[in-house]
Design a protein around this motif. Structure first.
Motif, PDB file in Angstrom:
ATOM      1  N   GLY A   1       0.878  -1.158   0.000  1.00 45.62           N
ATOM      2  CA  GLY A   1       0.000   0.000   0.000  1.00 45.62           C
ATOM      3  C   GLY A   1       0.924   1.219   0.000  1.00 45.62           C
ATOM      4  O   GLY A   1       1.974   1.201   0.648  1.00 45.62           O
TER       5      GLY A   1
ATOM      6  N   GLU B   1      -3.692   0.893  -2.684  1.00 45.37           N
ATOM      7  CA  GLU B   1      -3.177  -0.469  -2.485  1.00 45.37           C
ATOM      8  C   GLU B   1      -2.462  -0.951  -3.739  1.00 45.37           C
ATOM      9  O   GLU B   1      -3.031  -0.983  -4.822  1.00 45.37           O
ATOM     10  N   LYS B   2      -1.214  -1.334  -3.578  1.00 48.21           N
ATOM     11  CA  LYS B   2      -0.383  -1.935  -4.634  1.00 48.21           C
ATOM     12  C   LYS B   2      -0.530  -1.266  -6.004  1.00 48.21           C
ATOM     13  O   LYS B   2      -1.014  -1.895  -6.966  1.00 48.21           O
TER      14      LYS B   2
ATOM     15  N   ILE C   1       3.281   1.426   3.020  1.00 45.72           N
ATOM     16  CA  ILE C   1       2.665   1.075   4.305  1.00 45.72           C
ATOM     17  C   ILE C   1       3.331  -0.204   4.792  1.00 45.72           C
ATOM     18  O   ILE C   1       3.432  -1.179   4.043  1.00 45.72           O
TER      19      ILE C   1
HETATM   20  C1  G1P Z   1      -0.453  -5.900   3.193  1.00 43.39           C
HETATM   21  C2  G1P Z   1      -1.200  -4.580   2.949  1.00 43.39           C
HETATM   22  C3  G1P Z   1      -0.289  -3.577   2.257  1.00 43.39           C
HETATM   23  C4  G1P Z   1       0.966  -3.370   3.095  1.00 43.39           C
HETATM   24  C5  G1P Z   1       1.661  -4.734   3.377  1.00 43.39           C
HETATM   25  C6  G1P Z   1       2.820  -4.548   4.365  1.00 43.39           C
HETATM   26  O1  G1P Z   1      -0.125  -6.473   1.941  1.00 43.39           O
HETATM   27  O2  G1P Z   1      -2.353  -4.868   2.158  1.00 43.39           O
HETATM   28  O3  G1P Z   1      -0.958  -2.361   2.105  1.00 43.39           O
HETATM   29  O4  G1P Z   1       1.841  -2.501   2.416  1.00 43.39           O
HETATM   30  O5  G1P Z   1       0.736  -5.678   3.945  1.00 43.39           O
HETATM   31  O6  G1P Z   1       3.486  -5.758   4.582  1.00 43.39           O
HETATM   32  P1  G1P Z   1       0.223  -8.044   1.803  1.00 43.39           P
HETATM   33  O7  G1P Z   1       1.549  -8.251   2.441  1.00 43.39           O
HETATM   34  O8  G1P Z   1      -0.885  -8.784   2.453  1.00 43.39           O
HETATM   35  O9  G1P Z   1       0.275  -8.321   0.316  1.00 43.39           O
END
Ligand code: G1P
Length: 285
Positions: free
Chosen positions: A162, A182-183, A195
């Motif tokens: 994010g 997000e991404k 994030i």
């Molecule tokens: C999640 C969040 C993302 C964040 C990240 C950090 O992503 O959706 O916004 O930056 O954790 O580790 P995921 O790791 O589930 O892809």
């Protein structure tokens, strides 16, 4: 005010990655200790499968403790006792389907009630003089606003996270955020501030999550809900300057083990020697 923290747990290889050991301590133990150091007393662990392994880890093990005491394995005895003598309350709930981080957090609604709370993701380990969770709580004490931890990452990696569009800098290391995405694609990312796995959120996030439509990857995204929250109340981003270790992928897990091994009093010397010798050998190839 009491703080509550939750974490999302997913599966890593054949077992939950939170149960992976880093030298001689499980990842989840580091996370729970970070929460404790920040003054958190009640922890809800949101799990998927293999919940029992995590619950068992925090149970006391009197037979093992007796054995360790009898054989004078004091170091190991201390480690075992640290696990159970945490002095915090652990609760568990289950996310039946992996429907996204936003969905996992929504499952904590009744537990959290009307208080601000902290979210800690189980695959991110942080190392700093003051823990990142405490840094977020300290910011909250000044602003009473949701505060999300961010960190600068290499530009080509932004699409894994994010990402924020930072607005004005309120004071050192604190931004008044314009947008949360997000991404995003690398060429569309509003900044290189990603994030990372620590959030301090106000309970209004639950009203938004209740209605949140699936976003990126067809999942309920916490980032999307935070972006909506930001339209009705201030949400800040706190820039973390400490070290972050991502246990959630194979390379990150190996790096974390080496880094922690180099700091551990029992493994430091031998591991250092081994790495230097190995580096010489690899250079020759
Ligand atoms: C999640 C969040 C993302 C964040 C990240 C950090 O992503 O959706 O916004 O930056 O954790 O580790 P995921 O790791 O589930 O892809």
């Amino acid at each position: 005010m009491s703080y509550i923290h939750l974490m999302r747990i997913r599966i890593f290889f054949l077992r939950p990655k939170e149960m992976l050991p880093i030298v001689d301590k499980l990842t989840i133990q580091f996370i729970v200790e970070e929460a404790k150091a920040a003054g958190i007393e009640d922890i809800l662990i949101v799990t998927g499968k293999n919940k029992r392994a995590i619950e068992n880890h925090f149970d006391s093990n009197p037979e093992l403790e007796q054995d360790l005491e009898a054989t004078s394995k004091t170091q190991l005895l201390k480690l075992t006792q640290d696990i159970t003598n945490l002095g915090i309350n652990l609760y568990y709930t289950r996310q039946p389907h992996p429907a996204g981080l936003g969905d996992a957090i929504y499952r904590a609604r009744s537990f959290v009630g009307e208080e601000p709370f902290v979210v800690m993701l189980g695959d991110d380990l942080m190392k700093d003089k003051v823990t990142l969770t405490k840094q977020l709580i300290d910011e909250y004490d000044k602003t009473h606003a949701s505060t999300i931890a961010v960190m600068k990452v290499p530009h080509e990696e932004v699409s894994k996270y994010g990402v924020i569009d930072p607005g004005d800098m309120l004071h050192k290391d604190l931004y008044n955020v314009k947008k949360f995405v997000e991404k995003p694609a690398v060429d569309k990312a509003p900044s290189d501030f990603a994030i990372i796995g620590r959030y301090l959120l106000t309970p209004e996030i639950f009203d938004i999550l209740e209605k949140q439509k699936p976003g990126r990857g067809g999942e309920i995204q916490l980032t999307d809900a935070i972006d909506t929250l930001n339209q009705t109340q201030r949400v800040f981003a706190h820039v973390y300057k400490g070290q972050r270790f991502d246990v959630g992928n194979k390379e990150g897990y190996l790096e974390t083990s080496i880094q922690y091994g180099l700091r551990h009093p029992e493994t430091h010397d031998a591991l250092r020697k081994y790495i230097i010798e190995l580096a010489h050998e690899l250079e020759k190839k």
